[in-house]
Design an enzyme around this catalytic site. Structure first.
Site, PDB file in Angstrom:
ATOM      1  N   GLY A  46       0.836  -1.196   0.000  1.00 56.80           N
ATOM      2  CA  GLY A  46       0.000   0.000   0.000  1.00 56.80           C
ATOM      3  C   GLY A  46       0.866   1.240   0.000  1.00 56.80           C
ATOM      4  N   GLN A  51       2.939   9.918   1.358  1.00 57.12           N
ATOM      5  CA  GLN A  51       4.272   9.315   1.511  1.00 57.12           C
ATOM      6  C   GLN A  51       5.239   9.727   0.411  1.00 57.12           C
ATOM      7  OE1 GLN A  51       2.405   5.236   2.116  1.00 57.12           O
ATOM      8  NE2 GLN A  51       4.290   5.022   3.294  1.00 57.12           N
ATOM      9  N   CYS A  91       5.720  -0.283   7.456  1.00 59.79           N
ATOM     10  CA  CYS A  91       5.379   0.886   6.655  1.00 59.79           C
ATOM     11  C   CYS A  91       6.609   1.270   5.837  1.00 59.79           C
ATOM     12  CB  CYS A  91       4.987   2.033   7.588  1.00 59.79           C
ATOM     13  SG  CYS A  91       4.611   3.565   6.725  1.00 59.79           S
ATOM     14  N   LEU A  92       6.395   1.601   4.569  1.00 61.72           N
ATOM     15  CA  LEU A  92       7.529   1.992   3.720  1.00 61.72           C
ATOM     16  C   LEU A  92       8.184   3.271   4.243  1.00 61.72           C
ATOM     17  CD1 LEU A  92       6.023   1.263   0.179  1.00 61.72           C
ATOM     18  CD2 LEU A  92       7.701  -0.094   1.444  1.00 61.72           C
ATOM     19  N   HIS A 133      -4.651   1.826   7.289  1.00 60.90           N
ATOM     20  CA  HIS A 133      -3.278   2.328   7.465  1.00 60.90           C
ATOM     21  C   HIS A 133      -3.008   3.482   6.484  1.00 60.90           C
ATOM     22  CE1 HIS A 133       1.252   1.445   7.947  1.00 60.90           C
ATOM     23  NE2 HIS A 133       1.211   2.248   6.899  1.00 60.90           N
ATOM     24  N   GLU A 134      -3.423   3.301   5.228  1.00 62.82           N
ATOM     25  CA  GLU A 134      -3.152   4.330   4.211  1.00 62.82           C
ATOM     26  C   GLU A 134      -4.000   5.580   4.424  1.00 62.82           C
ATOM     27  OE1 GLU A 134      -0.530   3.747   2.729  1.00 62.82           O
ATOM     28  OE2 GLU A 134      -0.448   1.580   2.971  1.00 62.82           O
ATOM     29  N   HIS A 137      -2.368   7.772   6.799  1.00 64.35           N
ATOM     30  CA  HIS A 137      -1.321   8.602   6.187  1.00 64.35           C
ATOM     31  C   HIS A 137      -1.905   9.911   5.655  1.00 64.35           C
ATOM     32  CE1 HIS A 137       2.374   6.323   6.304  1.00 64.35           C
ATOM     33  NE2 HIS A 137       1.836   5.253   5.763  1.00 64.35           N
TER      34      HIS A 137
HETATM   35 ZN    ZN Z   1       2.594   3.317   5.757  1.00 64.23          ZN
END
Ligand code: ZN
Length: 170
Positions: A46, A51, A91-92, A133-134, A137
Site C-alpha cells: 500500500g 508518503q 510501513c515503507l 493504514h493508508e 497517512h
Molecule cells: Zn505506511
C-alpha cells in the site's frame, strides 16, 4: 512512468493532512501509475500520496502476491467498520520496523475510482487493515502513533542514526 521518492519518519511532511482531489484527470492517472510503480518496486502492499510528498487524498494498494488486485482509492471515506483484528504492521516510511496494531476487521469504504466515479467496496482482513493504514497517512498519522511514546522515540532515534551513517557513506 517514474519511481517516486518515499518520505521517511520522522519527516514532518508525513504529518500534513491531505486535501480532497477535485478533478480526476489524465495528469492524476499518470501520478497513479507512478504510485503503483513505486509501491511494487519498494516492495509494499500500500502507498498513500502523502508518503511521496503529494498532499492529495489518494492511495493505492495491492495485497495479492502476484500484483493481481490493484486498487486505487481517491477521496476514500470509511462509512462502516466492525470487528477488531491485530496485525504486525510495517510501513515503507518506517523501514525495518514491525509492530502489532489493532484495527477494524471489516470496513466499507466509499471513494472515487480512476474514472472519477463514486463507488463503494467492502474489505476484510489484510486489505481492510491496509486501507485503514493508508487513510491514516492522508490524515498525517503513522502506525507508530499507536505505540507507546518510548517505543516511538526509540524507532525515531534508530532511523535518524541509520540515515546519518548512510549520508556519510554516500
Ligand atoms: Zn505506511
Amino acid at each position: 512512468m517514474a519511481k517516486l521518492k518515499i518520505l521517511e519518519f520522522p519527516d514532518p511532511r508525513l504529518r500534513k493532512k491531505a486535501a480532497p482531489v477535485a478533478t480526476v484527470d489524465d495528469a492524476l492517472r499518470v501520478f497513479i501509475a507512478d504510485m503503483f510503480e513505486t509501491m511494487y518496486e519498494a516492495p509494499g502492499i500500500g502507498l498513500a500520496a502523502t508518503q511521496v510528498d503529494v498532499h492529495k487524498r489518494l492511495l493505492v494498494t495491492d495485497v495479492s502476491p502476484d500484483k493481481s488486485e490493484p486498487y486505487v482509492l481517491i477521496n476514500p471515506e470509511i462509512v462502516e467498520k466492525d470487528g477488531v483484528t491485530a496485525t504486525d504492521e510495517g510501513c515503507l516510511s518506517v523501514p525495518g520496523y514491525y509492530e502489532e496494531v489493532e484495527r477494524a476487521e471489516h470496513i466499507r469504504v466509499r471513494f472515487l475510482d480512476r474514472n472519477g466515479d463514486e463507488t463503494e467496496m467492502e474489505a476484510t482482513g489484510l486489505l481492510a487493515v491496509c486501507i485503514q493504514h493508508e487513510i491514516d497517512h492522508l490524515d498525517g498519522k503513522l502506525f507508530v502513533d499507536y505505540l507507546s511514546e518510548a517505543k516511538r522515540q526509540r524507532i525515531r532515534k534508530k532511523l535518524e542514526k541509520e540515515r546519518r551513517y548512510a549520508a556519510v557513506a554516500l
